[in-house]
Design an enzyme around this catalytic site. Structure first.
Site, PDB file in Angstrom:
ATOM      1  NE  ARG A  19      -2.663  -1.439   3.452  1.00 46.52           N
ATOM      2  CZ  ARG A  19      -3.177  -2.683   3.715  1.00 46.52           C
ATOM      3  NH1 ARG A  19      -4.095  -3.321   3.110  1.00 46.52           N
ATOM      4  NH2 ARG A  19      -2.834  -3.254   4.946  1.00 46.52           N
ATOM      5  CG  ASP A  66     -15.448  -6.088  -1.378  1.00 42.76           C
ATOM      6  OD1 ASP A  66     -14.107  -6.292  -1.159  1.00 42.76           O
ATOM      7  OD2 ASP A  66     -16.351  -6.871  -0.987  1.00 42.76           O
ATOM      8  CB  CYS A  96      -3.846 -13.762  -1.094  1.00 43.68           C
ATOM      9  SG  CYS A  96      -5.441 -14.051  -1.169  1.00 43.68           S
TER      10      CYS A  96
END
Length: 390
Positions: free
Chosen positions: A209, A247, A334
């Site tokens: 980030r 999202d 991930c």
């Protein structure tokens, strides 16, 4: 203490200090072994090789020690103290600009099946094995002892990782506080450890980030799979022209808006959308010149690898088709079973299908407070690329 005896020549991986014993390697076991028990692992000749937590399934034992020691309060204290010492050594603990970090990262800290994240004065503890679940109270006691005044609360959150346990219930093991505000690199955010995913906030993207912030100035940013908006408010601090967060979870969008307002109240540059990522990308215009793709794990096990790689290819192709010339794409996986080469090949395929010229600027990974046990390469789960797209 009960014993497990290995088949002949099945101790080789343990001799290389790999911390897992697979069920197929076991020759025989003492009667009465229950899930979560601490067991001694013996070679075929009966000599000691390791001690760990037993659990039914492919991974039958998660090794706690390659020495024949008691797994007691002194053991937990020593391992937690070692974990803290490493975080102090790398400057991530006791940092006034950053009170958010991972204290225990499973095998990476020689505590397989245990995750502990620190958010301000609260430690959020999560078990990924029955043995760690059964030891949770003793571990919490030693955690409080090791951390001292650094923490005031220990919250236990394992309902999603061990949903089959009859006595599973999230809640405070020590203290109790409704102050869920933490600080990362000087930015504030709310942590939903009650209802959020994992332990409440993805601390593994902290350094990535910060890198994105350096690229954000004057750009139009699209943050896909934004969860609670971490990349979004870093982009805003970096001077982005606009930031759109997407999202599929309404709760995630609510937290994203709260986090943006916490750091940039009344800032009209940000908008959030509760929508499926693929659908949003399909309908999105081509005005974004910085896109972040940080989806949840597409593959939880090896059987899902093929479909996961197709998903990564499709997702990255859509983003590469939409991004402006001169744009920058931050893209991640991930999924533990997806290797760096798997992921890079999926993105390579996406670039070819999108017919864009693409250069790799950075190859990203998990931060130092998510260490990888050198004997357990499976612990390297986070892969990322920063791409310049012509």
């Amino acid at each position: 203490m009960k014993n497990l005896q290995l088949k002949r020549s099945k101790e080789d991986s343990l001799l290389r200090f790999h911390p897992w014993v697979f069920s197929g390697a076991i020759e025989r076991a003492d009667d009465g072994i229950a899930e979560g028990d601490v067991v001694r692992v013996l070679k075929n000749d009966g000599s000691f090789i390791a001690i760990g937590h037993y659990q039914a399934g492919s991974i039958a034992v998660r090794v706690l020690s390659f020495r024949d020691v008691d797994i007691d309060a002194r053991f937990w204290h020593s391992r937690l103290e070692s974990a803290l010492d490493m975080r102090l050594a790398i400057g991530i603990a006791d940092n006034p600009q950053n009170n958010t970090y991972r204290l225990v990262h499973g095998e990476g800290d020689h505590l397989p099946g245990l995750i502990i994240d620190i958010y301000g004065k609260t430690a959020v503890m999560q078990a990924h094995s029955i043995g760690m679940h059964l030891s949770r109270v003793e571990i919490a006691e030693q955690l409080v002892s090791v951390m001292g005044s650094r923490i005031e609360n220990v919250y236990y959150k394992s309902e999603t990782t061990l949903p089959f346990m009859d006595d599973m219930e999230n809640g405070f093991l020590y203290g109790g506080s409704d102050d869920n505000t933490a600080v990362e690199n000087g930015l504030m955010f709310y942590v939903d450890w009650l209802r959020g995913q994992k332990t409440g906030f993805f601390v593994d993207q902290r350094e990535n980030r910060a890198l994105l912030e350096r690229f954000a100035s004057g750009r139009k940013v699209l943050n896909m799979f934004c969860y609670t908006g971490g990349f979004s408010f870093y982009a805003m601090r970096g001077g982005a022209k606009l930031v759109h967060s997407v999202d599929s979870s309404a709760k995630a969008i609510e937290l994203t808006n709260r986090n943006v307002a916490l750091n940039f109240p009344g800032d009209a540059r940000h908008k959030a959308f509760c929508e499926d990522a693929f659908k949003f990308l399909e309908q999105a215009g081509d005005h974004y010149d910085l896109i972040i793709l940080d989806p949840p794990a597409f593959a939880k096990h090896r059987g899902a690898l093929h479909n996961a790689l197709k998903g990564y290819t499709r997702l990255n192709m859509k983003a590469l088709q939409k991004i402006q010339p001169g744009g920058i794409l931050f893209t991640f996986s991930c999924s533990q079973v997806v290797t760096k080469d798997h992921f890079r090949n999926a993105v390579f395929t996406a670039a070819a299908q999108a017919r864009r010229k693409v250069r790799i600027l950075h190859q990203l990974h998990q931060p130092a407070d998510h260490p990888i046990n050198i004997y357990h390469p499976e612990g390297e789960y986070l892969k990322g690329l920063v791409l310049y797209v012509e």
